[in-house]
Design an enzyme around this catalytic site. Structure first.
Site, PDB file in Angstrom:
ATOM      1  CG  PHE A  98      -1.847   1.232   1.217  1.00 12.57           C
ATOM      2  CD1 PHE A  98      -2.829   1.137   0.512  1.00 12.57           C
ATOM      3  CD2 PHE A  98      -1.584   2.290   2.161  1.00 12.57           C
ATOM      4  CE1 PHE A  98      -3.715   2.316   0.442  1.00 12.57           C
ATOM      5  CE2 PHE A  98      -2.474   3.379   2.054  1.00 12.57           C
ATOM      6  CZ  PHE A  98      -3.410   3.619   1.462  1.00 12.57           C
ATOM      7  CG  ASP A 134       5.674   3.659   1.502  1.00  6.64           C
ATOM      8  OD1 ASP A 134       5.621   4.326   2.540  1.00  6.64           O
ATOM      9  OD2 ASP A 134       4.624   3.850   0.852  1.00  6.64           O
ATOM     10  CE  LYS A 180      -0.817   5.534   7.971  1.00  5.62           C
ATOM     11  NZ  LYS A 180      -0.334   4.786   6.547  1.00  5.62           N
TER      12      LYS A 180
HETATM   13  C1  LIG Z   1      -0.695   5.123   5.079  1.00  2.00           C
HETATM   14  C2  LIG Z   1       0.211   4.866   4.058  1.00  2.00           C
HETATM   15  C3  LIG Z   1       0.438   5.535   2.949  1.00  2.00           C
HETATM   16  C4  LIG Z   1      -0.233   6.701   2.499  1.00  2.00           C
HETATM   17  O1  LIG Z   1      -0.252   7.700   3.513  1.00  2.00           O
HETATM   18  P1  LIG Z   1      -1.576   9.068   3.457  1.00  2.00           P
HETATM   19  O2  LIG Z   1      -1.055   9.904   4.394  1.00  2.00           O
HETATM   20  O3  LIG Z   1      -2.821   8.110   3.808  1.00  2.00           O
HETATM   21  O4  LIG Z   1      -1.638   9.189   2.149  1.00  2.00           O
HETATM   22  C5  LIG Z   1       1.394   5.247   2.060  1.00  2.00           C
HETATM   23  N1  LIG Z   1       2.446   4.449   2.486  1.00  2.00           N
HETATM   24  C6  LIG Z   1       2.264   3.446   3.364  1.00  2.00           C
HETATM   25  C7  LIG Z   1       3.257   2.412   3.518  1.00  2.00           C
HETATM   26  C8  LIG Z   1       1.028   3.819   4.163  1.00  2.00           C
HETATM   27  O5  LIG Z   1       0.816   2.705   5.285  1.00  2.00           O
END
Ligand SMILES: *Cc1c(COP(=O)(O)O)cnc(C)c1O
Length: 399
Positions: free
Chosen positions: A130, A216, A246
């Site tokens: 994700f 990521d 986050k």
């Molecule tokens: C939550 C998340 C995102 C997206 O972050 P948003 O602030 O919702 O745009 C991208 N990569 C990972 C691994 C995430 O957990």
């Protein structure tokens, strides 16, 4: 409760939130819940941490927002703190995870463009990943559930299975490949921790073919696994680019794309930008959060609370093998893969005064504050056990 005039994109709790304090969240009727969602792994220090409140209030008196047309000293300071703590040399600040991913993907394509390799545009992502909800991020993840109904998939994105070594080697070797993007611990996909050998293989493959490696760490970074960054559990696997969000602002929206000077060499004046990214409020809170999270005691607490959770949850699993299939994840990014439906289990947990997050692969995730203490861990697990009992009763009735 109806959504009134809100678009129907969310399936929110049946209660409204009133306030929070540490691990606790209170609804508008006064009911208290142990919150293991914590704003989806953002509130790394729990709700209403006094030093974060101080930082926010102090900055609110000075200046909130000026845009990147102005020098903001706190940006340089936070960039220095973050890059000193990892492989990176440079930072770009934004507001959300998906924007950090967008910056990372743009930096990767620009890198090859300024190297004169304009054909290198393809981004390789993995199933179960994700990366956010913008077009680039959802195409990089390739998860059909997020792409459905949004028109054709963008060209230049390739999705592979992490265990498909043959396709991976071929794709990285292609002259049109720009970058590989991977979460060292998959979060939304259901708390799947990648072995060091997988990251080492990705690092070796990408390096030997001139392809950039992007981690990521939006969810697994900032102390969540018990190291400041999740990939730091392993030697010699540093990426070229990394995304954070986050927990970076410990609940305040702020994100970053970090990179080596080489990987960021295409990010020159005018090629990318954001109005709100790097705003003084976000920077002030993120600096205060960094100071708290990047402490030995906090990171050690994550490791010991995690060990405690895993041991106790394995106990619950052994008593409720008809409810819990597997306990997995890393640090305080814990996934419980269930046999009954995970959404139903979340409601049973809520009945017990425990809030847990959903996740892919029929998981629920526990994402408690990094500062959770032993008594609170015990309390969380006791409530999970009671939720398992309720799930077992419901399964029995259904049978
Ligand atoms: C939550 C998340 C995102 C997206 O972050 P948003 O602030 O919702 O745009 C991208 N990569 C990972 C691994 C995430 O957990």
């Amino acid at each position: 409760m109806t959504n009134g005039h809100l678009m129907g994109t969310y399936n929110a709790t049946p209660f409204d939130v009133a306030s929070g304090d540490g691990v606790w969240l209170v609804d508008t009727t006064g009911r208290r819940y142990i919150d293991c969602v914590q704003g989806i792994a953002t509130n790394a220090l729990g709700h209403a941490h006094p030093r974060l409140i101080d930082a926010l209030q102090a900055q609110a008196q000075k200046v909130w927002h000026v845009s990147n047309l102005f020098g903001v000293a706190e940006q340089r300071l936070l960039a220095q703190r973050l890059t000193e703590a990892c492989f990176a040399d440079l930072a770009f600040f934004a507001n959300t995870g998906t924007e950090a991913v967008e910056a990372a993907l743009k930096a990767a394509r620009r890198y090859h463009a300024v190297n004169g390799e304009l054909e290198r545009v393809d981004i390789i992502g993995f199933s179960g990943s994700f990366h956010g909800r913008t077009y680039a991020a959802m195409n990089a993840s390739g998860n059909p559930a997020y792409l459905d109904g949004f028109g054709p998939r963008l060209p230049g994105y390739i999705q592979l299975d992490l265990d498909d070594d043959v396709s991976l080697a071929a794709a990285v070797n292609s002259p049109t490949t720009a970058a590989v993007i991977v979460e060292p611990v998959q979060g939304e996909g259901g708390a799947r921790s990648l072995p060091g050998a997988v990251l080492a293989r990705l690092r070796d493959l990408t390096r030997s073919h001139g392809v950039l490696l992007i981690y990521d760490e939006v969810q697994c970074g900032m102390g969540r696994t018990g190291k400041l960054f999740a990939h730091q559990w392993f030697d010699g696997v540093e990426p070229d680019i990394m995304t954070l969000a986050k927990a970076l602002g410990a609940g305040f929206p702020v994100s970053a794309c970090l990179a080596t000077a080489d990987a960021a060499k295409g990010m020159t004046v005018g090629v990318h930008g954001t109005t709100f990214g790097g705003n003084p409020l976000g920077m002030a809170v993120a600096l205060a959060a960094f100071k708290e999270i990047n402490r030995e005691e906090v990171l050690v607490n994550v490791q010991s609370a995690s060990a405690d959770f895993f041991e106790r949850l394995e106990g619950v699993r052994s008593r409720y093998p008809d409810v819990i299939a597997e306990v997995r994840g890393k640090g305080l990014l814990i996934g419980i893969r269930l046999i009954p439906n995970n959404r139903e289990f979340m409601a049973f947990a809520r009945d017990q005064g425990l809030l847990v997050a959903g996740g892919g692969d029929n998981c629920v995730r526990l994402l408690p504050p990094l500062t959770i203490v032993a008594d609170e861990v015990m309390d969380v697990v006791a409530r999970i056990e009671r939720a398992c009992e309720a799930a077992r009763t419901a399964l029995g009735k259904a049978a």
